[in-house]
Design an enzyme around this catalytic site. Sequence first.
Site, PDB file in Angstrom:
ATOM      1  NE  ARG A  20      34.808  48.721  45.470  1.00  0.00           N
ATOM      2  CZ  ARG A  20      35.680  48.995  44.507  1.00  0.00           C
ATOM      3  NH1 ARG A  20      36.543  48.077  44.094  1.00  0.00           N
ATOM      4  NH2 ARG A  20      35.720  50.189  43.951  1.00  0.00           N
TER       5      ARG A  20
ATOM      6  CD  GLU B 184      39.678  46.422  50.374  1.00  0.00           C
ATOM      7  OE1 GLU B 184      39.718  47.448  49.707  1.00  0.00           O
ATOM      8  OE2 GLU B 184      39.440  45.303  49.873  1.00  0.00           O
TER       9      GLU B 184
ATOM     10  CG  HIS C 290      41.227  47.256  46.532  1.00  0.00           C
ATOM     11  ND1 HIS C 290      40.019  47.572  47.113  1.00  0.00           N
ATOM     12  CD2 HIS C 290      41.071  47.495  45.196  1.00  0.00           C
ATOM     13  CE1 HIS C 290      39.175  47.989  46.186  1.00  0.00           C
ATOM     14  NE2 HIS C 290      39.784  47.948  45.011  1.00  0.00           N
TER      15      HIS C 290
END
Length: 349
Positions: free
Chosen positions: A241, A270, A293
Amino acid sequence: MTATDRNVLVTLRFFDNESMAILRDAGCTVTIHEPPPGANDGAFSPAELKEMLAGKQGWIVGHAWVTREVLESAPQLAVVARRGVGYERVDAVAAKELGKVVTIAAGGNAPSVADQAIGLMIGIGRRFREQHERMAAGDWTILVGTELYRSTVGLIGFGRIARQLARRLKGFETEILAYSPRLDAATAAEYGVRPVDLPSLLRESDYVSVHAPLNASTRHLVDPQALSSMKKTAILVNTSRGGLVDETALLAALRAGAIAGAALDVFEGEIDPAMRAVAQELLKLPNFIGQPHSGASTSEALGRSNVLAARSIAAVLTGTPPVADCVIVDGRAPASVSEHQGRETTCHS
Ligand code: NAD
């Protein structure tokens, strides 16, 4: 629950016929609201989500923010199924308090993300991007890279994806170090990895690959100090992440030659638009590869994850038990919402 109250919302692209069939066989009526082109369902506003969720008992979700406000607006909503595994955008406490079930597609995309991590390690080590760009500019000079073969690879987090990756890395005859809370000796032995503390992993690894969840304790786990303790020849890969790696510090480290290269599939930008500028600077560097991603975006992983999400919805709405490893919150049961986050889990696929 009767067949008349099995209305399911899907806020995703690439939902497929097999998963539709699972829902329909369970008596569900399915409504798909695809996100706009170039965006995921994180682009839907709370007001839009509330409107879409009116009268829905199930919701298959990608990256939308599952907030208390949204959950409170849908008292009839029984189950939220993520077509993915990270759930930092789900208010698990609110879901629990409001009596909802929340599931993830545990293991559905692990093989694809593990494949991607291998690709990124080799891509940077063998300088694919630099050589491609030079050739495109007419310069066919050969650049010298480094092997993954028999190198030392450090895995931060040793859950489903890291275990898949460890299996692949064995084929490259690498030494594998793992830093992960509660990693027991038997699991380490089964996968042939050496459990170490984080400073040792950073100091000893030729490749560092991040596979931990994003939460308050893992935010900026790879910070300036961590980067400065890595080998100058080391390569950093993050497919977990955005937020686990301090990208401002990474940019400085790459510019200073403190590490040899890096590849990220996930970015702080993001969530925080202000951090997009840092990503754009990283993307200009020859020893950096960025991906949007896309680690889980293979037809195989999407297919498995769609099926897992559909099965979870069907199970809850028909009153049968969903797959235990997929359940992260069960507001119907006395178990604590934090149980899943805290334990080591096993591979599904
Ligand atoms: P998992 O829950 O199976 O494994 C996570 C591991 O991290 C567990 O072993 C856990 O104990 C460990 N961990 C927890 N806190 C830690 C800490 N402070 N330091 C080190 N390790 C810690 O999850 P997974 O399915 O393997 O997914 C791993 C990561 O990959 C998650 O962040 C997930 O969101 C992300 N992911 C990304 C993509 C993508 O498209 N790039 C796809 C799927 C998953």
